[in-house]
Scaffold this active site. Structure first.
Site, PDB file in Angstrom:
ATOM      1  N   GLY A  83       0.833  -1.189   0.000  1.00  0.00           N
ATOM      2  CA  GLY A  83       0.000   0.000   0.000  1.00  0.00           C
ATOM      3  C   GLY A  83       0.868   1.239   0.000  1.00  0.00           C
ATOM      4  O   GLY A  83       2.023   1.215  -0.443  1.00  0.00           O
ATOM      5  N   ARG A  84       0.336   2.343   0.529  1.00  0.00           N
ATOM      6  CA  ARG A  84       1.097   3.595   0.550  1.00  0.00           C
ATOM      7  C   ARG A  84       2.442   3.427   1.245  1.00  0.00           C
ATOM      8  O   ARG A  84       3.479   3.869   0.746  1.00  0.00           O
ATOM      9  CB  ARG A  84       0.298   4.690   1.274  1.00  0.00           C
ATOM     10  CG  ARG A  84      -0.930   5.205   0.560  1.00  0.00           C
ATOM     11  CD  ARG A  84      -1.524   6.334   1.388  1.00  0.00           C
ATOM     12  NE  ARG A  84      -2.756   6.882   0.829  1.00  0.00           N
ATOM     13  CZ  ARG A  84      -3.969   6.447   1.131  1.00  0.00           C
ATOM     14  NH1 ARG A  84      -4.126   5.459   1.992  1.00  0.00           N
ATOM     15  NH2 ARG A  84      -5.036   6.996   0.566  1.00  0.00           N
ATOM     16  N   ARG A 105      -2.139  -9.041  -1.134  1.00  0.00           N
ATOM     17  CA  ARG A 105      -3.317  -9.894  -1.341  1.00  0.00           C
ATOM     18  C   ARG A 105      -3.962  -9.656  -2.701  1.00  0.00           C
ATOM     19  O   ARG A 105      -4.474 -10.583  -3.319  1.00  0.00           O
ATOM     20  CB  ARG A 105      -4.336  -9.662  -0.218  1.00  0.00           C
ATOM     21  CG  ARG A 105      -3.935 -10.281   1.110  1.00  0.00           C
ATOM     22  CD  ARG A 105      -4.923  -9.956   2.201  1.00  0.00           C
ATOM     23  NE  ARG A 105      -4.887  -8.548   2.560  1.00  0.00           N
ATOM     24  CZ  ARG A 105      -5.706  -7.981   3.443  1.00  0.00           C
ATOM     25  NH1 ARG A 105      -6.640  -8.707   4.022  1.00  0.00           N
ATOM     26  NH2 ARG A 105      -5.589  -6.701   3.724  1.00  0.00           N
ATOM     27  N   ILE A 143       6.820  -2.865  11.096  1.00  0.00           N
ATOM     28  CA  ILE A 143       6.370  -1.497  11.401  1.00  0.00           C
ATOM     29  C   ILE A 143       4.857  -1.393  11.192  1.00  0.00           C
ATOM     30  O   ILE A 143       4.321  -0.284  11.112  1.00  0.00           O
ATOM     31  CB  ILE A 143       7.117  -0.449  10.555  1.00  0.00           C
ATOM     32  CG1 ILE A 143       7.136  -0.805   9.056  1.00  0.00           C
ATOM     33  CG2 ILE A 143       8.552  -0.311  11.051  1.00  0.00           C
ATOM     34  CD1 ILE A 143       5.927  -0.436   8.292  1.00  0.00           C
ATOM     35  N   ALA A 144       4.172  -2.534  11.113  1.00  0.00           N
ATOM     36  CA  ALA A 144       2.736  -2.564  10.813  1.00  0.00           C
ATOM     37  C   ALA A 144       1.922  -2.540  12.102  1.00  0.00           C
ATOM     38  O   ALA A 144       1.767  -1.501  12.741  1.00  0.00           O
ATOM     39  CB  ALA A 144       2.420  -3.791   9.962  1.00  0.00           C
ATOM     40  N   ARG A 145       1.409  -3.670  12.491  1.00  0.00           N
ATOM     41  CA  ARG A 145       0.723  -3.861  13.761  1.00  0.00           C
ATOM     42  C   ARG A 145       1.301  -5.097  14.422  1.00  0.00           C
ATOM     43  O   ARG A 145       1.660  -6.070  13.741  1.00  0.00           O
ATOM     44  CB  ARG A 145      -0.793  -4.017  13.574  1.00  0.00           C
ATOM     45  CG  ARG A 145      -1.523  -2.706  13.314  1.00  0.00           C
ATOM     46  CD  ARG A 145      -1.554  -1.848  14.580  1.00  0.00           C
ATOM     47  NE  ARG A 145      -2.273  -0.589  14.406  1.00  0.00           N
ATOM     48  CZ  ARG A 145      -1.689   0.579  14.157  1.00  0.00           C
ATOM     49  NH1 ARG A 145      -0.372   0.641  14.029  1.00  0.00           N
ATOM     50  NH2 ARG A 145      -2.404   1.673  14.040  1.00  0.00           N
ATOM     51  N   GLU A 190       1.057  -4.688  23.138  1.00  0.00           N
ATOM     52  CA  GLU A 190       1.585  -3.399  23.607  1.00  0.00           C
ATOM     53  C   GLU A 190       0.813  -2.887  24.820  1.00  0.00           C
ATOM     54  O   GLU A 190      -0.399  -3.047  24.889  1.00  0.00           O
ATOM     55  CB  GLU A 190       1.489  -2.366  22.480  1.00  0.00           C
ATOM     56  CG  GLU A 190       2.430  -2.637  21.318  1.00  0.00           C
ATOM     57  CD  GLU A 190       2.396  -1.516  20.280  1.00  0.00           C
ATOM     58  OE1 GLU A 190       1.913  -0.410  20.585  1.00  0.00           O
ATOM     59  OE2 GLU A 190       2.873  -1.752  19.166  1.00  0.00           O
ATOM     60  N   HIS A 192       7.216   2.016  19.497  1.00  0.00           N
ATOM     61  CA  HIS A 192       6.169   2.454  18.562  1.00  0.00           C
ATOM     62  C   HIS A 192       6.379   3.923  18.167  1.00  0.00           C
ATOM     63  O   HIS A 192       5.540   4.785  18.423  1.00  0.00           O
ATOM     64  CB  HIS A 192       4.778   2.252  19.163  1.00  0.00           C
ATOM     65  CG  HIS A 192       3.717   2.091  18.112  1.00  0.00           C
ATOM     66  ND1 HIS A 192       2.709   1.163  18.210  1.00  0.00           N
ATOM     67  CD2 HIS A 192       3.502   2.734  16.930  1.00  0.00           C
ATOM     68  CE1 HIS A 192       1.914   1.239  17.144  1.00  0.00           C
ATOM     69  NE2 HIS A 192       2.388   2.193  16.352  1.00  0.00           N
TER      70      HIS A 192
END
Length: 315
Positions: A155-156, A178, A233-235, A264, A282
Site C-alpha cells: 500500500g502507501r 493480497r 512497522i505494521a501492527r 503493547e 512504537h
C-alpha cells in the site's frame, strides 16, 4: 457538540478542535478502560480515539443506543475498532491515511540499518564503557546496499519503503500483496508470501485486523533464510510473537527490528534479552509535524460530520 479526545494532543490540534467543539481532553497516555469506553459512547457526540482504545463489539453491545455518532480515529490503523459493530450501532469511523506514510517508511529503514549494522548493540557497548577501540573485525554486521527486500503489503507505506530501498540502497524489491498491484512505483516483482519472506530483509507493512492476524507465523519464518532480517512497522498482532521468538532463539533468522508488539505496551523479556533484536517504542509517526497532520486530519473528519458533509476519510 461534545467531543472527547482520549489522549493528549499537539497544541495545534487542540486549538483546531476547540474552535468548533466543546472539548473534553483526557489527560492520560493510558488506553481507555472498560468503563471509559462505554462512557465515551454514552456521554459524547463524537470521539477522537487512537491506538489501543478498543471499541470492540462488547462495548457497542453494552451501549446499544450510543449518543456518539463518530469515532474519528487518530491514526491510519483502526483494528482496535470493530467497524462492523460500530456501523450496526449507527457510529461512523474515520482514520488518517497519508499523513503517516513517509514517517513510518523512515522508521522501517531505520530498523533495517540499526539491526543489520548492529547500531543499537554498538551504542549500548559504548555507553557501558566497554568499547576497546576500532578493529578490523569489530562488530561486523550485514551490508545493506544491493541486497533484496521483501515487502509484505504494498500500500502507501509499502511503496514508500520500496522507493527508499530501491533508490537509496540499490536493493532488489520483491513484494507480497493480497491483490494485484499494477504499479509498485519502482522496479519490483509481486511474489507469493514464502518468496518474499526469503529476501535478505523482510518488512511487514500490512494493515492490522482479523484478515492479517498472525499472518506471519512459524511457516512464514520457516521460509526465511538464516541470514535474513525481519522488520515489523505494521501492527504487532500481524506477527505471532511466540513464533518470532522461537525463530530467533533457534538461529533460524539473523535478527529482527520491531516498532510494534502483539500485546503493547508489553514486550516479551525474551526479545528484550536478545542483542540481535532492535526494539523501538512504537515511534513510527513520532514527529511533531506528522502528529499535527494526523490530528488535523482527524479534526477535518469531525468538522465534516458537524457540518453534515461527506467525511474525507471514512472507513
Amino acid at each position: 457538540m461534545r467531543l472527547l479526545i482520549t489522549r493528549p494532543m499537539p497544541d495545534k490540534v487542540l486549538a483546531a478542535a476547540k474552535a468548533r467543539f466543546d472539548v473534553t481532553l483526557r489527560d492520560s497516555a493510558a488506553v481507555l478502560d472498560a468503563a471509559e469506553l462505554r462512557a465515551a459512547l454514552r456521554d459524547y457526540d463524537v470521539v477522537l480515539p487512537t491506538l489501543g482504545d478498543r471499541f470492540q463489539a462488547d462495548v457497542f453491545a453494552d451501549v446499544p443506543a450510543p449518543r456518539a455518532r463518530l469515532l474519528a480515529n487518530f491514526g491510519v490503523g483502526y483494528n482496535h475498532i470493530d467497524v462492523a459493530a460500530a456501523k450496526a450501532a449507527g457510529v461512523a469511523v474515520t482514520n488518517t491515511p497519508g499523513a503517516v506514510t513517509d514517517a513510518t517508511a523512515d522508521i522501517a529503514l531505520s530498523l533495517i540499518l540499526m539491526t543489520a549494522r548492529r547500531l543499537g548493540e554498538g551504542e549500548r557497548l559504548l555507553r557501558a564503557g566497554q568499547w576497546q577501540g576500532w578493529g578490523p573485525t569489530q562488530m561486523l554486521g550485514m551490508h545493506v546496499t544491493g541486497k533484496t527486500v521483501g515487502i509484505i503489503g504494498m500500500g502507501r507505506i509499502g511503496k514508500a519503503i520500496a522507493r527508499r530501498c530501491h533508490y537509496g540502497f540499490g536493493m532488489e524489491v520483491l513484494f507480497h500483496n493480497r491483490s494485484t498491484v499494477g504499479d509498485a512505483g519502482v522496479p519490483a516483482r509481486q511474489v507469493p508470501l514464502d518468496q518474499a519472506m526469503a529476501a535478505d530483509f523482510v518488512v511487514v507493512a500490512v494493515p492490522g485486523g482479523a484478515a492479517t492476524h498472525h499472518l506471519i507465523g512459524a511457516d512464514a519464518f520457516g521460509a526465511m533464510k538464516p541470514s535474513g532480517y525481519f522488520i515489523n512497522i505494521a501492527r504487532g498482532d500481524v506477527v505471532d510473537e511466540s513464533a518470532l521468538i522461537a525463530a530467533l532463539q533457534a538461529g533460524r533468522i539473523a535478527g529482527a527490528g520491531l516498532d510494534v508488539y502483539e500485546f503493547e505496551p508489553k514486550v516479551p523479556p525474551a526479545l528484550i534479552g536478545m542483542e540481535n533484536v532492535t526494539l523501538l517504542p512504537h515511534l513510527g509517526t513520532a514527529c511533531l509535524e506528522v502528529r499535527e497532520n494526523m490530528g488535523l486530519m482527524a479534526v477535518d473528519n469531525l468538522i465534516a460530520h458537524l457540518d453534515g458533509r461527506d467525511m474525507p476519510n471514512r472507513v
